[in-house]
Design a protein around this motif. Structure first.
Motif, mmCIF file in Angstrom:
data_model
loop_
_atom_site.group_PDB
_atom_site.id
_atom_site.type_symbol
_atom_site.label_atom_id
_atom_site.label_comp_id
_atom_site.label_asym_id
_atom_site.label_seq_id
_atom_site.Cartn_x
_atom_site.Cartn_y
_atom_site.Cartn_z
ATOM 1 N N MET A 135 7.588 -1.564 5.666
ATOM 2 C CA MET A 135 6.563 -2.199 4.851
ATOM 3 C C MET A 135 6.195 -3.567 5.412
ATOM 4 O O MET A 135 5.036 -3.931 5.426
ATOM 5 C CB MET A 135 7.060 -2.312 3.407
ATOM 6 C CG MET A 135 6.208 -3.197 2.558
ATOM 7 S SD MET A 135 5.165 -2.569 1.287
ATOM 8 C CE MET A 135 6.059 -1.708 0.122
ATOM 9 N N GLU A 136 7.189 -4.322 5.880
ATOM 10 C CA GLU A 136 6.910 -5.653 6.425
ATOM 11 C C GLU A 136 6.015 -5.566 7.656
ATOM 12 O O GLU A 136 5.126 -6.393 7.847
ATOM 13 C CB GLU A 136 8.208 -6.371 6.766
ATOM 14 C CG GLU A 136 7.999 -7.816 7.141
ATOM 15 C CD GLU A 136 9.307 -8.562 7.295
ATOM 16 O OE1 GLU A 136 9.401 -9.336 8.259
ATOM 17 O OE2 GLU A 136 10.200 -8.379 6.461
ATOM 18 N N GLU A 137 6.238 -4.557 8.488
ATOM 19 C CA GLU A 137 5.395 -4.378 9.675
ATOM 20 C C GLU A 137 3.941 -4.134 9.274
ATOM 21 O O GLU A 137 3.023 -4.660 9.895
ATOM 22 C CB GLU A 137 5.900 -3.201 10.505
ATOM 23 C CG GLU A 137 5.120 -3.008 11.792
ATOM 24 C CD GLU A 137 5.669 -1.868 12.628
ATOM 25 O OE1 GLU A 137 4.859 -1.221 13.303
ATOM 26 O OE2 GLU A 137 6.878 -1.631 12.595
ATOM 27 N N ASN A 138 3.733 -3.370 8.217
ATOM 28 C CA ASN A 138 2.379 -3.100 7.722
ATOM 29 C C ASN A 138 1.715 -4.389 7.249
ATOM 30 O O ASN A 138 0.536 -4.615 7.500
ATOM 31 C CB ASN A 138 2.427 -2.062 6.604
ATOM 32 C CG ASN A 138 1.064 -1.492 6.296
ATOM 33 O OD1 ASN A 138 0.179 -1.477 7.133
ATOM 34 N ND2 ASN A 138 0.900 -1.027 5.085
ATOM 35 N N ASN A 139 2.480 -5.247 6.573
ATOM 36 C CA ASN A 139 1.938 -6.533 6.119
ATOM 37 C C ASN A 139 1.532 -7.402 7.299
ATOM 38 O O ASN A 139 0.505 -8.087 7.254
ATOM 39 C CB ASN A 139 2.952 -7.270 5.242
ATOM 40 C CG ASN A 139 3.085 -6.662 3.870
ATOM 41 O OD1 ASN A 139 2.199 -5.962 3.393
ATOM 42 N ND2 ASN A 139 4.197 -6.925 3.221
#
Length: 74
Positions: free
Chosen positions: A1-5
């Motif tokens: 999820m952090e990579e998507n952000n």
């Protein structure tokens, strides 16, 4: 999820700095393109690739009156 952000954040940063590469408004920041121009592209079809994705986001932002969010980044 952090990579998507991070990807979303980078996409917004890229959008804030992107200028129209061709046509009547060449050199104009995408976020500053006239609404009628973006609406015309929406009806005819946005270019392929990242430019088209950015222009589509500009359309959505203008539609919802949120273009100042990108202008603040710029």
């Amino acid at each position: 999820m952090e990579e998507n952000n991070l990807q979303n954040r980078q996409f917004l940063l890229d959008l804030a700095k992107m200028k129209m590469p061709f046509g009547k408004y060449k050199g104009t920041f995408l976020i500053d393109l006239p609404e009628h121009y973006i609406v015309w592209y929406h009806s005819k079809g946005f270019p392929k690739g990242k430019l088209g994705q950015q222009m589509h986001l500009v359309y959505e932002l203008q539609l919802n009156g949120l273009e100042d969010l990108i202008r603040k980044i710029k």
